[in-house]
Design a protein around this motif. Sequence first.
Motif, mmCIF file in Angstrom:
data_model
loop_
_atom_site.group_PDB
_atom_site.id
_atom_site.type_symbol
_atom_site.label_atom_id
_atom_site.label_comp_id
_atom_site.label_asym_id
_atom_site.label_seq_id
_atom_site.Cartn_x
_atom_site.Cartn_y
_atom_site.Cartn_z
ATOM 1 N N GLY A 148 10.343 25.136 0.400
ATOM 2 C CA GLY A 148 9.771 26.499 0.211
ATOM 3 C C GLY A 148 8.922 26.608 -1.223
ATOM 4 N N ARG A 149 8.326 25.602 -1.730
ATOM 5 C CA ARG A 149 7.653 25.767 -3.039
ATOM 6 C C ARG A 149 6.417 25.186 -2.900
ATOM 7 N N LEU A 150 5.764 25.048 -1.856
ATOM 8 C CA LEU A 150 4.483 24.720 -1.563
ATOM 9 C C LEU A 150 3.440 25.763 -1.747
ATOM 10 N N ARG A 151 2.474 25.906 -2.551
ATOM 11 C CA ARG A 151 1.751 26.772 -3.050
ATOM 12 C C ARG A 151 0.791 27.035 -1.926
ATOM 13 N N VAL A 152 0.013 25.865 -1.617
ATOM 14 C CA VAL A 152 -1.260 25.755 -0.567
ATOM 15 C C VAL A 152 -0.836 24.825 0.545
ATOM 16 N N ASP A 153 -1.655 24.831 1.466
ATOM 17 C CA ASP A 153 -1.585 23.984 2.580
ATOM 18 C C ASP A 153 -1.599 22.544 2.232
ATOM 19 N N GLU A 154 -0.924 21.762 3.155
ATOM 20 C CA GLU A 154 -0.787 20.292 2.748
ATOM 21 C C GLU A 154 -1.706 19.448 2.622
ATOM 22 N N LEU A 156 -4.789 20.287 1.391
ATOM 23 C CA LEU A 156 -5.252 20.916 0.065
ATOM 24 C C LEU A 156 -4.449 20.340 -1.086
ATOM 25 N N ALA A 157 -3.173 20.213 -0.927
ATOM 26 C CA ALA A 157 -2.324 19.803 -1.909
ATOM 27 C C ALA A 157 -2.573 18.323 -2.086
ATOM 28 N N ALA A 158 -2.845 17.417 -1.107
ATOM 29 C CA ALA A 158 -2.775 16.140 -1.221
ATOM 30 C C ALA A 158 -4.231 15.807 -2.008
ATOM 31 N N ALA A 159 -5.296 16.764 -1.424
ATOM 32 C CA ALA A 159 -6.674 16.570 -2.214
ATOM 33 C C ALA A 159 -6.680 16.882 -3.761
ATOM 34 N N ILE A 160 -5.688 17.938 -4.019
ATOM 35 C CA ILE A 160 -5.746 18.162 -5.477
ATOM 36 C C ILE A 160 -4.755 17.311 -6.237
ATOM 37 N N ILE A 161 -3.860 16.713 -5.476
ATOM 38 C CA ILE A 161 -3.016 15.469 -6.161
ATOM 39 C C ILE A 161 -3.790 14.395 -6.464
ATOM 40 N N HIS A 162 -4.660 13.944 -5.506
ATOM 41 C CA HIS A 162 -5.492 12.688 -5.644
ATOM 42 C C HIS A 162 -6.720 13.111 -6.604
ATOM 43 N N ALA A 163 -7.172 14.079 -6.564
ATOM 44 C CA ALA A 163 -8.363 14.493 -7.571
ATOM 45 C C ALA A 163 -8.003 14.270 -8.941
ATOM 46 N N THR A 164 -6.773 15.024 -9.166
ATOM 47 C CA THR A 164 -6.445 15.234 -10.469
ATOM 48 C C THR A 164 -5.994 13.832 -11.118
ATOM 49 N N ALA A 165 -5.147 13.098 -10.424
ATOM 50 C CA ALA A 165 -5.006 11.654 -10.840
ATOM 51 C C ALA A 165 -6.204 11.009 -10.964
ATOM 52 N N ARG A 166 -7.244 10.711 -10.152
ATOM 53 C CA ARG A 166 -8.228 9.934 -10.290
ATOM 54 C C ARG A 166 -9.043 10.375 -11.483
ATOM 55 N N GLY A 167 -9.271 11.727 -11.843
ATOM 56 C CA GLY A 167 -9.849 12.249 -13.021
ATOM 57 C C GLY A 167 -9.236 12.091 -14.037
ATOM 58 N N ALA A 168 -7.988 12.009 -14.144
ATOM 59 C CA ALA A 168 -7.177 11.854 -15.390
ATOM 60 C C ALA A 168 -7.410 10.198 -15.993
ATOM 61 N N VAL A 196 -0.218 23.419 -7.031
ATOM 62 C CA VAL A 196 0.173 23.264 -5.618
ATOM 63 C C VAL A 196 1.538 23.729 -5.255
ATOM 64 N N THR A 197 2.371 23.869 -6.477
ATOM 65 C CA THR A 197 3.857 24.377 -6.211
ATOM 66 C C THR A 197 4.070 25.774 -6.997
ATOM 67 N N THR A 198 5.132 26.365 -6.483
ATOM 68 C CA THR A 198 5.720 27.527 -7.004
ATOM 69 C C THR A 198 6.974 27.189 -7.963
ATOM 70 N N ASP A 199 7.272 28.038 -8.940
ATOM 71 C CA ASP A 199 8.343 27.844 -9.627
ATOM 72 C C ASP A 199 9.520 28.266 -8.926
ATOM 73 N N GLU A 200 9.597 29.331 -7.979
ATOM 74 C CA GLU A 200 10.906 29.624 -7.050
ATOM 75 C C GLU A 200 10.512 29.463 -5.482
ATOM 76 N N PRO A 201 11.254 29.127 -4.576
ATOM 77 C CA PRO A 201 10.969 29.033 -3.210
ATOM 78 C C PRO A 201 10.607 30.404 -2.809
ATOM 79 N N ALA A 202 9.690 30.072 -2.051
ATOM 80 C CA ALA A 202 8.876 31.436 -1.378
ATOM 81 C C ALA A 202 10.069 31.899 -0.328
ATOM 82 N N VAL A 203 10.907 30.949 0.405
ATOM 83 C CA VAL A 203 12.032 31.525 0.901
ATOM 84 C C VAL A 203 13.365 30.980 0.436
ATOM 85 N N GLN A 204 14.195 32.254 0.160
ATOM 86 C CA GLN A 204 15.323 31.732 -0.547
ATOM 87 C C GLN A 204 16.362 31.150 0.332
ATOM 88 N N ASP A 205 16.595 31.471 1.636
ATOM 89 C CA ASP A 205 17.295 30.716 2.446
ATOM 90 C C ASP A 205 16.835 29.436 2.780
#
Length: 244
Positions: A148-154, A156-168, A196-205
Amino acid sequence: MRTRADTSPGSTPEGGGRELTRRRVVEAAAGLLAREGREAVTTRAVAAAAGVQPPAIYRHFDDMDGLLDAVAEHGYTRFIETKRAVPTPDDPVDDLRAGWDLAVEFGLANPALYAMLYGEPRRGTDSPAHRAGMEMLHGRIRRIAAAGRLRVDEPLAAAIIHATARGAVLTWLSLPEDGRDPALLTAMRESMVTAVTTDEPAVQDPGPAGAARALRAALPQQSTLSEAEQHLLGEWLDRLAADV
């Protein structure tokens, strides 16, 4: 008449000897790339390093691009083996951080290979090792989503992770050595985590029941679905929410 490649130590005229020769050529090319850069990977240099005659290379690869694709696969395979050897943290966001760090560390340790892989983005992207790496990344992302901690869809998350690692990696390598501050890598990693993530789960259960209840509560506020679609989805969510 046998060539030098056919009679080199440890080889046989059978398929096993052919595979050993191919591997030797790939490893020789990878070594030249690592030591001397992309321009050093020529037919003559690879043949000399591998201990074969130049024509032998083209019995294994259609052209130099084919050999470089094999070098890319060789590099990806080493990277995947490194990732698989590292224990998986219990927290899925910590797992994401660890995977990002490994990708960046691999790039910094193999600058010529990394530049070839990501300076020529199409190279090696359909290889088995690359697909295995993508499966591992998507597995990490799904763990975050299930928690329950993913902020964006999967995707987009993969694209952001790739882009930041390559850019770094590419930014770090472009800097003079005295201008390389490790804080840059940390800041880029944490920016990725925040995106790409949230501090707290969007769904507690945990589990589908809790997610279904949360979505059921938000359903009346959305306008994307038709009334009939909302009704059908509502029935499905009610059944999932009751499955406790």
